[in-house]
Scaffold this motif. Structure first.
Motif, short mmCIF file in Angstrom:
data_model
loop_
_atom_site.label_atom_id
_atom_site.label_comp_id
_atom_site.label_asym_id
_atom_site.label_seq_id
_atom_site.Cartn_x
_atom_site.Cartn_y
_atom_site.Cartn_z
N CYS A 204 2.52 1.97 -3.35
CA CYS A 204 1.62 2.69 -4.27
C CYS A 204 1.57 4.17 -3.92
N LEU A 205 1.46 4.48 -2.62
CA LEU A 205 1.44 5.88 -2.20
C LEU A 205 2.77 6.57 -2.51
N ILE B 272 -1.61 12.71 1.61
CA ILE B 272 -2.48 11.72 2.25
C ILE B 272 -3.95 12.07 2.08
N GLY C 60 -2.82 7.60 -5.41
CA GLY C 60 -3.17 7.68 -4.00
C GLY C 60 -4.61 7.28 -3.74
N TYR D 70 -5.37 9.92 -0.55
CA TYR D 70 -5.52 8.58 0.02
C TYR D 70 -6.85 8.47 0.75
N ILE E 56 0.84 -1.20 0.00
CA ILE E 56 0.00 0.00 0.00
C ILE E 56 0.88 1.25 0.00
N TYR E 57 1.90 1.25 0.83
CA TYR E 57 2.77 2.42 0.90
C TYR E 57 3.65 2.55 -0.33
N PHE F 6 -5.84 9.34 8.37
CA PHE F 6 -5.36 10.22 7.30
C PHE F 6 -4.83 11.52 7.89
N ALA G 217 -4.90 3.47 -3.95
CA ALA G 217 -4.42 2.83 -2.73
C ALA G 217 -5.42 3.01 -1.59
N GLY G 218 -6.07 4.18 -1.52
CA GLY G 218 -7.06 4.40 -0.49
C GLY G 218 -8.26 3.49 -0.62
N GLU H 282 0.91 10.59 8.40
CA GLU H 282 0.94 9.66 7.27
C GLU H 282 1.58 10.32 6.06
N SER H 283 1.28 11.60 5.82
CA SER H 283 1.91 12.32 4.71
C SER H 283 3.42 12.40 4.92
#
Length: 390
Positions: free
Chosen positions: A107-108, A127, A295, A130, A104-105, A314, A298-299, A318-319
Motif C-alpha cells: 500500500c505504501l 513516511i 499512505g 504514514y 502494508i508496504y 516513522f 496504511a498508517g 522507512e521512507s
C-alpha cells in the motif's frame, strides 16, 4: 573480491582478543569461488555454449508471455487474490505476520508510486503521511472511541490534507529541491510526534488503540448481530488484504485514466506538458495528495494492528525502504511495486539464518539487481518514444 575482503575483514576479523584473518578468509573464499563460477558460466553463455538450453527455454518463455497477455487483467487479479486469501489456511503466525507487513508496504509503495513513478516527483518524506494516518486513528480511537472503519477515511483525509498544505507551497519546485523539502517535512512531522507530549505522549507513544471490529451473525440463540474484535493475525490478514485490494484497484484506475496520462506527461517533460494545456501545478498537487491518501490509510491499519504507535516507527529509514521498493520493482508499474515490496520484506526473513551475513547478502542482491536490471523487476509495459528527425 579485494573490495569485498576489505569490507568483510573489519566485520569479522576484529575480535576482543585482537585481529585475525582466518574467519574472514573462510567466508571470503566461498563467496569468491561462487562468483568465479558464475562469471565463467556468464562468459560461456555469451559465446553460445549453452544455446541448446537457453534457446528452448527462451522460446517457451516467449510463448507463455504471448499466451498470458491475451488473458484479461481482472482474471489475473482474481487468481492472485484467491491465492493470497488461502495463505492463512495453510500457514502459521510467522508467515501471516510477514505477509501482513508485505501488504502494508505494498500500500505504501503504490502510494509513493503515484508520486514518483507516475508524476516523476522525488519524495524522500513519504513516511510522514504514514505516521499522520497512524496517529490520527490512534487519537480518534483512544480519546473518542471512533471505530477503525470510520477512522480509516478520516486518517486518509488528514494525510491528504497535510499533503495539500505542504504541496501547495512546494510543488513548483523540481528535482533535488523538492526532495529536500519533503525530507524536511518528514523530519518536522517526526519531531512533532516526539515532542508534543500533551497530544502524542512524546517518545512514550500511544497505547490502548482498538483493533478493527466487525458485526457478525450469531445463530446460537436465534439470529442476532454480534460484535467481534479482529485481534487474531488470521483475521487482521484479511483486513490488510482488503485494503491492499482497494489500493491496487484505485491506483490501477488512476493510472489508466486521463489524470494518469497527465501525470505521465508531466513525468516525461513538464514544460512540454504545460505547453500542451496540462495544468501541471494542479496535477502534481493531486498526485501528491493521492499518494498521501494511501499512505494515511496504511498508517491507520498499522496502528490498529500494533495497537501502539511511537515516533520511532516513522524514521527516514522507512521512507528509504519504500522508495527502494518502487525503484527496485519498476517505477510506474503496479506489479513491479508488488514484487519490490515482496523482495525487500521477504528476503531479509529468508536470510535470517545467516545472522550477521544476511544484510550483506541482502545488499549484494540489491546491488546486482540495479547493475543487471536497472529498470526494475517488472517495468511498465507502456513505453514512451521520442520523435526523431530523419
Amino acid at each position: 573480491m579485494v573490495w569485498l575482503f576489505v569490507l568483510l575483514w573489519p566485520l569479522l576479523g576484529i575480535k576482543p582478543e585482537g585481529l585475525e584473518v582466518a574467519t574472514t578468509f573462510a567466508v571470503w573464499w566461498r563467496i569468491a569461488l561462487g562468483c568465479s563460477v558464475i562469471l565463467v558460466i556468464y562468459h560461456l553463455n555469451r559465446f553460445g555454449f549453452f544455446n541448446f538450453i537457453t534457446r528452448p527455454v527462451g522460446n517457451a518463455v516467449a510463448n507463455a508471455r504471448v499466451a498470458t497477455e491475451n488473458v484479461p487483467v481482472w482474471v489475473w487479479m482474481l487468481v492472485g487474490f484467491a491465492c493470497a486469501a488461502a495463505i492463512p489456511q495453510f500457514s502459521g503466525r510467522y508467515v501471516q505476520d510477514v505477509a501482513i507487513n508485505v501488504m502494508i508496504y505494498i500500500c505504501l509503495g503504490l502510494g509513493l508510486n503515484i508520486v514518483i513513478g507516475l508524476a516523476g516527483m522525488l519524495d524522500l518524506g513519504f513516511i510522514a503521511f504514514y505516521g499522520i494516518g497512524a496517529y490520527t486513528y490512534s487519537l480518534l480511537s483512544i480519546h473518542y472511541g471512533i471505530s477503525f472503519w470510520l477512522s480509516l477515511p478520516l486518517s486518509a483525509g488528514m494525510a491528504s490534507l497535510m499533503a495539500c498544505l505542504i504541496g501547495y507551497s512546494s510543488m513548483r519546485m523540481r528535482g533535488d529541491y523538492l526532495a529536500i523539502v519533503t525530507l524536511g517535512f518528514a523530519e518536522i512531522v517526526r519531531m512533532v510526534f516526539n515532542n508534543w507530549m500533551s497530544l502524542t505522549n512524546g517518545p512514550n507513544g500511544l497505547l490502548g488503540i482498538k483493533a478493527p471490529g466487525v458485526y457478525w451473525f450469531d445463530f446460537g440463540n436465534g439470529m442476532s448481530l454480534e460484535h467481534i474484535w479482529l485481534k487474531k493475525l488470521g483475521l487482521l490478514y484479511y483486513v490488510a488484504l482488503l485494503l491492499m485490494g482497494i489500493t491496487i484497484i484505485a491506483v490501477y484506475r488512476l493510472q489508466h485514466s486521463r489524470v494518469g496520462r497527465a501525470w505521465e506527461a508531466i513525468r516525461e517533460d513538464e514544460t512540454a506538458a504545460e505547453v500542451m494545456g496540462v495544468p501541471t501545478f494542479l496535477m502534481k498537487l493531486l498526485a501528491y495528495c493521492s499518494g498521501a491518501c494511501f499512505g494515511g490509510m496504511a498508517g491507520a491499519f498499522f496502528a490498529a494492528r500494533m495497537r501502539f504507535v511511537s515516533p520511532e516507527s516513522f524514521t527516514f529509514l522507512e521512507s528509504a525502504m519504500v522508495l527502494s521498493m518502487v525503484v527496485l520493482g519498476g517505477m510506474g508499474s503496479i506489479p513491479g511495486v508488488i514484487l519490490g515490496a515482496c523482495a525487500l520484506i521477504i528476503l531479509p526473513e529468508v536470510f535470517r539464518d545467516f545472522e550477521l551475513y544476511r544484510m550483506l547478502v541482502f545488499g549484494g542482491v540489491m546491488t546486482l539487481m540495479m547493475i543487471f536490471r536497472p529498470q526494475g523487476f517488472w517495468p511498465p509495459k507502456r513505453k514512451t518514444t521520442s520523435a526523431t528527425k530523419d
